[in-house]
Design a protein around this motif. Structure first.
Motif, PDB file in Angstrom:
ATOM      1  N   GLY A 166     111.505 -75.740  20.516  1.00  0.00           N
ATOM      2  CA  GLY A 166     111.353 -77.101  21.012  1.00  0.00           C
ATOM      3  C   GLY A 166     111.568 -78.091  19.880  1.00  0.00           C
ATOM      4  O   GLY A 166     111.725 -77.720  18.718  1.00  0.00           O
ATOM      5  N   GLN A 167     111.540 -79.353  20.207  1.00  0.00           N
ATOM      6  CA  GLN A 167     111.743 -80.385  19.187  1.00  0.00           C
ATOM      7  C   GLN A 167     110.610 -80.404  18.160  1.00  0.00           C
ATOM      8  O   GLN A 167     110.767 -80.929  17.056  1.00  0.00           O
ATOM      9  CB  GLN A 167     111.884 -81.755  19.858  1.00  0.00           C
ATOM     10  N   ASP A 168     109.470 -79.821  18.531  1.00  0.00           N
ATOM     11  CA  ASP A 168     108.349 -79.708  17.590  1.00  0.00           C
ATOM     12  C   ASP A 168     108.406 -78.399  16.799  1.00  0.00           C
ATOM     13  O   ASP A 168     107.452 -78.042  16.112  1.00  0.00           O
ATOM     14  CB  ASP A 168     107.017 -79.799  18.338  1.00  0.00           C
ATOM     15  N   ASP A 169     109.518 -77.675  16.944  1.00  0.00           N
ATOM     16  CA  ASP A 169     109.768 -76.402  16.251  1.00  0.00           C
ATOM     17  C   ASP A 169     108.923 -75.248  16.759  1.00  0.00           C
ATOM     18  O   ASP A 169     108.917 -74.168  16.162  1.00  0.00           O
ATOM     19  CB  ASP A 169     109.567 -76.547  14.732  1.00  0.00           C
ATOM     20  N   LYS A 170     108.204 -75.449  17.858  1.00  0.00           N
ATOM     21  CA  LYS A 170     107.467 -74.336  18.457  1.00  0.00           C
ATOM     22  C   LYS A 170     108.441 -73.447  19.231  1.00  0.00           C
ATOM     23  O   LYS A 170     109.417 -73.932  19.822  1.00  0.00           O
ATOM     24  CB  LYS A 170     106.383 -74.871  19.413  1.00  0.00           C
ATOM     25  N   VAL A 171     108.181 -72.146  19.233  1.00  0.00           N
ATOM     26  CA  VAL A 171     109.086 -71.198  19.877  1.00  0.00           C
ATOM     27  C   VAL A 171     108.985 -71.311  21.400  1.00  0.00           C
ATOM     28  O   VAL A 171     107.899 -71.244  21.975  1.00  0.00           O
ATOM     29  CB  VAL A 171     108.772 -69.750  19.441  1.00  0.00           C
ATOM     30  N   ILE A 172     110.129 -71.468  22.036  1.00  0.00           N
ATOM     31  CA  ILE A 172     110.211 -71.531  23.499  1.00  0.00           C
ATOM     32  C   ILE A 172     110.589 -70.172  24.067  1.00  0.00           C
ATOM     33  O   ILE A 172     110.081 -69.738  25.095  1.00  0.00           O
ATOM     34  CB  ILE A 172     111.254 -72.574  23.951  1.00  0.00           C
ATOM     35  N   ALA A 173     111.529 -69.482  23.389  1.00  0.00           N
ATOM     36  CA  ALA A 173     111.991 -68.176  23.862  1.00  0.00           C
ATOM     37  C   ALA A 173     112.483 -67.342  22.686  1.00  0.00           C
ATOM     38  O   ALA A 173     112.982 -67.870  21.696  1.00  0.00           O
ATOM     39  CB  ALA A 173     113.111 -68.344  24.890  1.00  0.00           C
ATOM     40  N   GLY A 174     112.323 -66.031  22.836  1.00  0.00           N
ATOM     41  CA  GLY A 174     112.824 -65.096  21.833  1.00  0.00           C
ATOM     42  C   GLY A 174     113.719 -64.067  22.495  1.00  0.00           C
ATOM     43  O   GLY A 174     113.408 -63.570  23.586  1.00  0.00           O
ATOM     44  N   PHE A 175     114.843 -63.743  21.849  1.00  0.00           N
ATOM     45  CA  PHE A 175     115.828 -62.814  22.407  1.00  0.00           C
ATOM     46  C   PHE A 175     116.157 -61.730  21.385  1.00  0.00           C
ATOM     47  O   PHE A 175     116.471 -62.029  20.236  1.00  0.00           O
ATOM     48  CB  PHE A 175     117.125 -63.541  22.765  1.00  0.00           C
ATOM     49  N   GLU A 176     116.101 -60.499  21.823  1.00  0.00           N
ATOM     50  CA  GLU A 176     116.534 -59.384  20.996  1.00  0.00           C
ATOM     51  C   GLU A 176     117.742 -58.725  21.666  1.00  0.00           C
ATOM     52  O   GLU A 176     117.651 -58.256  22.808  1.00  0.00           O
ATOM     53  CB  GLU A 176     115.414 -58.354  20.839  1.00  0.00           C
ATOM     54  N   VAL A 177     118.866 -58.717  20.964  1.00  0.00           N
ATOM     55  CA  VAL A 177     120.095 -58.124  21.498  1.00  0.00           C
ATOM     56  C   VAL A 177     120.137 -56.660  21.079  1.00  0.00           C
ATOM     57  O   VAL A 177     120.135 -56.350  19.886  1.00  0.00           O
ATOM     58  CB  VAL A 177     121.341 -58.858  20.974  1.00  0.00           C
ATOM     59  N   GLU A 178     120.179 -55.772  22.065  1.00  0.00           N
ATOM     60  CA  GLU A 178     120.172 -54.343  21.781  1.00  0.00           C
ATOM     61  C   GLU A 178     121.538 -53.743  22.098  1.00  0.00           C
ATOM     62  O   GLU A 178     122.136 -54.060  23.109  1.00  0.00           O
ATOM     63  CB  GLU A 178     119.101 -53.636  22.624  1.00  0.00           C
ATOM     64  N   LYS A 179     122.008 -52.862  21.214  1.00  0.00           N
ATOM     65  CA  LYS A 179     123.240 -52.146  21.490  1.00  0.00           C
ATOM     66  C   LYS A 179     122.952 -50.656  21.375  1.00  0.00           C
ATOM     67  O   LYS A 179     122.447 -50.056  22.294  1.00  0.00           O
ATOM     68  CB  LYS A 179     124.362 -52.602  20.562  1.00  0.00           C
ATOM     69  N   SER A 180     123.224 -50.059  20.210  1.00  0.00           N
ATOM     70  CA  SER A 180     122.915 -48.633  20.059  1.00  0.00           C
ATOM     71  C   SER A 180     121.594 -48.411  19.332  1.00  0.00           C
ATOM     72  O   SER A 180     121.126 -47.291  19.218  1.00  0.00           O
ATOM     73  CB  SER A 180     124.032 -47.941  19.275  1.00  0.00           C
ATOM     74  N   THR A 181     120.999 -49.483  18.845  1.00  0.00           N
ATOM     75  CA  THR A 181     119.748 -49.359  18.110  1.00  0.00           C
ATOM     76  C   THR A 181     118.581 -49.102  19.060  1.00  0.00           C
ATOM     77  O   THR A 181     118.701 -49.232  20.274  1.00  0.00           O
ATOM     78  CB  THR A 181     119.473 -50.631  17.298  1.00  0.00           C
ATOM     79  N   SER A 182     117.458 -48.748  18.492  1.00  0.00           N
ATOM     80  CA  SER A 182     116.280 -48.464  19.294  1.00  0.00           C
ATOM     81  C   SER A 182     115.785 -49.716  20.011  1.00  0.00           C
ATOM     82  O   SER A 182     115.532 -50.747  19.382  1.00  0.00           O
ATOM     83  CB  SER A 182     115.166 -47.915  18.405  1.00  0.00           C
ATOM     84  N   ILE A 183     115.669 -49.642  21.323  1.00  0.00           N
ATOM     85  CA  ILE A 183     115.160 -50.763  22.102  1.00  0.00           C
ATOM     86  C   ILE A 183     113.703 -51.029  21.733  1.00  0.00           C
ATOM     87  O   ILE A 183     113.251 -52.175  21.712  1.00  0.00           O
ATOM     88  CB  ILE A 183     115.309 -50.470  23.608  1.00  0.00           C
ATOM     89  N   TYR A 184     112.986 -49.969  21.395  1.00  0.00           N
ATOM     90  CA  TYR A 184     111.572 -50.138  21.066  1.00  0.00           C
ATOM     91  C   TYR A 184     111.380 -51.007  19.835  1.00  0.00           C
ATOM     92  O   TYR A 184     110.418 -51.769  19.754  1.00  0.00           O
ATOM     93  CB  TYR A 184     110.925 -48.765  20.857  1.00  0.00           C
ATOM     94  N   SER A 185     112.310 -50.931  18.885  1.00  0.00           N
ATOM     95  CA  SER A 185     112.180 -51.755  17.675  1.00  0.00           C
ATOM     96  C   SER A 185     112.298 -53.233  18.027  1.00  0.00           C
ATOM     97  O   SER A 185     111.604 -54.083  17.452  1.00  0.00           O
ATOM     98  CB  SER A 185     113.245 -51.376  16.648  1.00  0.00           C
ATOM     99  N   GLY A 186     113.178 -53.570  18.985  1.00  0.00           N
ATOM    100  CA  GLY A 186     113.296 -54.955  19.437  1.00  0.00           C
ATOM    101  C   GLY A 186     112.035 -55.418  20.134  1.00  0.00           C
ATOM    102  O   GLY A 186     111.580 -56.561  19.952  1.00  0.00           O
ATOM    103  N   ILE A 187     111.447 -54.543  20.938  1.00  0.00           N
ATOM    104  CA  ILE A 187     110.203 -54.875  21.626  1.00  0.00           C
ATOM    105  C   ILE A 187     109.094 -55.155  20.621  1.00  0.00           C
ATOM    106  O   ILE A 187     108.308 -56.091  20.781  1.00  0.00           O
ATOM    107  CB  ILE A 187     109.788 -53.731  22.576  1.00  0.00           C
ATOM    108  N   LEU A 188     109.044 -54.365  19.554  1.00  0.00           N
ATOM    109  CA  LEU A 188     108.003 -54.559  18.534  1.00  0.00           C
ATOM    110  C   LEU A 188     108.151 -55.912  17.844  1.00  0.00           C
ATOM    111  O   LEU A 188     107.157 -56.586  17.562  1.00  0.00           O
ATOM    112  CB  LEU A 188     108.063 -53.432  17.508  1.00  0.00           C
ATOM    113  N   ARG A 189     109.394 -56.332  17.567  1.00  0.00           N
ATOM    114  CA  ARG A 189     109.584 -57.641  16.939  1.00  0.00           C
ATOM    115  C   ARG A 189     109.126 -58.762  17.864  1.00  0.00           C
ATOM    116  O   ARG A 189     108.479 -59.719  17.434  1.00  0.00           O
ATOM    117  CB  ARG A 189     111.051 -57.827  16.536  1.00  0.00           C
ATOM    118  N   LEU A 190     109.451 -58.635  19.139  1.00  0.00           N
ATOM    119  CA  LEU A 190     109.006 -59.647  20.102  1.00  0.00           C
ATOM    120  C   LEU A 190     107.485 -59.623  20.240  1.00  0.00           C
ATOM    121  O   LEU A 190     106.847 -60.666  20.428  1.00  0.00           O
ATOM    122  CB  LEU A 190     109.671 -59.416  21.457  1.00  0.00           C
TER     123      LEU A 190
END
Length: 236
Positions: free
Chosen positions: A137-161
């Motif tokens: 947002g304009q106040d720099d607060k996070v509105i949404a987070g996206f992890e793009v997965e290809k051949s890497t572990s999907i679980y690692s993306g979930i952990l970051r989120l």
């Protein structure tokens, strides 16, 4: 053949073992083409050349697949960044991806230069800075987070989120996995894990490459805010 083996072993018994072990080993090496002699030299060389060519072909295929995956990853970040900007959000591209390009544009051109992590612990801040795309947002607060997965572990993306989610408890934020159609079943399986389902702090949806690629222009044109993603996002 047995008599010949016994005869030769006897003739050279000072150099060979009495139990025929040395001679048997020699014959095995020759019979399995592991020892090169005049009669099998050409066949041996041809087989070695064939092995080398197969290894080269396999490696070229792996390199091409890796290149295609990296390009697709950058493409999805490009679509998400362009969409976020068109909806009026600031965009953060993962710190290590700013120099990547898609459509002749560096991804860093869509991104704010620095991500404000609001006094998060250093380890958490480092993890969040590596999330593929963030909408702010304009106040720099996070509105949404996206992890793009290809051949890497999907679980690692979930952990970051999850790390991001736990760091901004109480704030409204949407989380998305973005993945190819062939990994949809894997996404569902991961999101149904009890350890993920038990987290009250987050709800992760997912977007498929095809949907984002095909509908990005329309969402940029007609969308007003993040709710436009409800048209293509999926929930387990």
């Amino acid at each position: 053949m047995r008599e010949k083996i016994l005869f030769e072993n006897e003739q050279h018994r000072n150099h060979l073992s009495k139990d025929l072990g040395a001679l048997a080993g020699l014959l095995f090496e020759i019979g399995s083409n592991r020892m090169v002699i005049e009669k099998n030299a050409l066949d041996f060389l041809n087989k070695e050349i064939e092995k080398i060519e197969k290894a080269k072909t396999r490696r070229r295929k792996e390199v091409k697949e890796d290149e295609n995956e990296e390009n697709t990853h950058s493409e999805m970040q490009y679509h998400l960044a362009r969409l976020g900007n068109s909806l009026g959000y600031k965009v953060w591209i993962a710190r290590n991806d700013h120099k990547r390009e898609w459509n002749n544009q560096k991804l860093g051109e869509f991104s704010v230069k620095n991500l404000k992590t609001f006094n998060f612990p250093p380890t958490v801040a480092d993890t969040i800075a590596l999330i593929d795309v963030l909408w702010l947002g304009q106040d720099d607060k996070v509105i949404a987070g996206f992890e793009v997965e290809k051949s890497t572990s999907i679980y690692s993306g979930i952990l970051r989120l999850t790390d991001l989610s736990l760091s901004i408890q109480g704030e409204l934020c949407q989380f998305y996995l973005v993945a190819p159609e062939k990994r949809e079943k894997e996404i569902k399986a991961q999101l149904l894990r009890p350890s993920i389902r038990s987290l009250d702090s987050q709800s992760i949806s997912y977007l498929l490459f095809h949907d984002l690629r095909c509908d990005c222009d329309a969402m940029c044109k007609f969308g007003n805010d993040i709710t436009i993603l409800n048209k293509i996002s999926r929930i387990v």
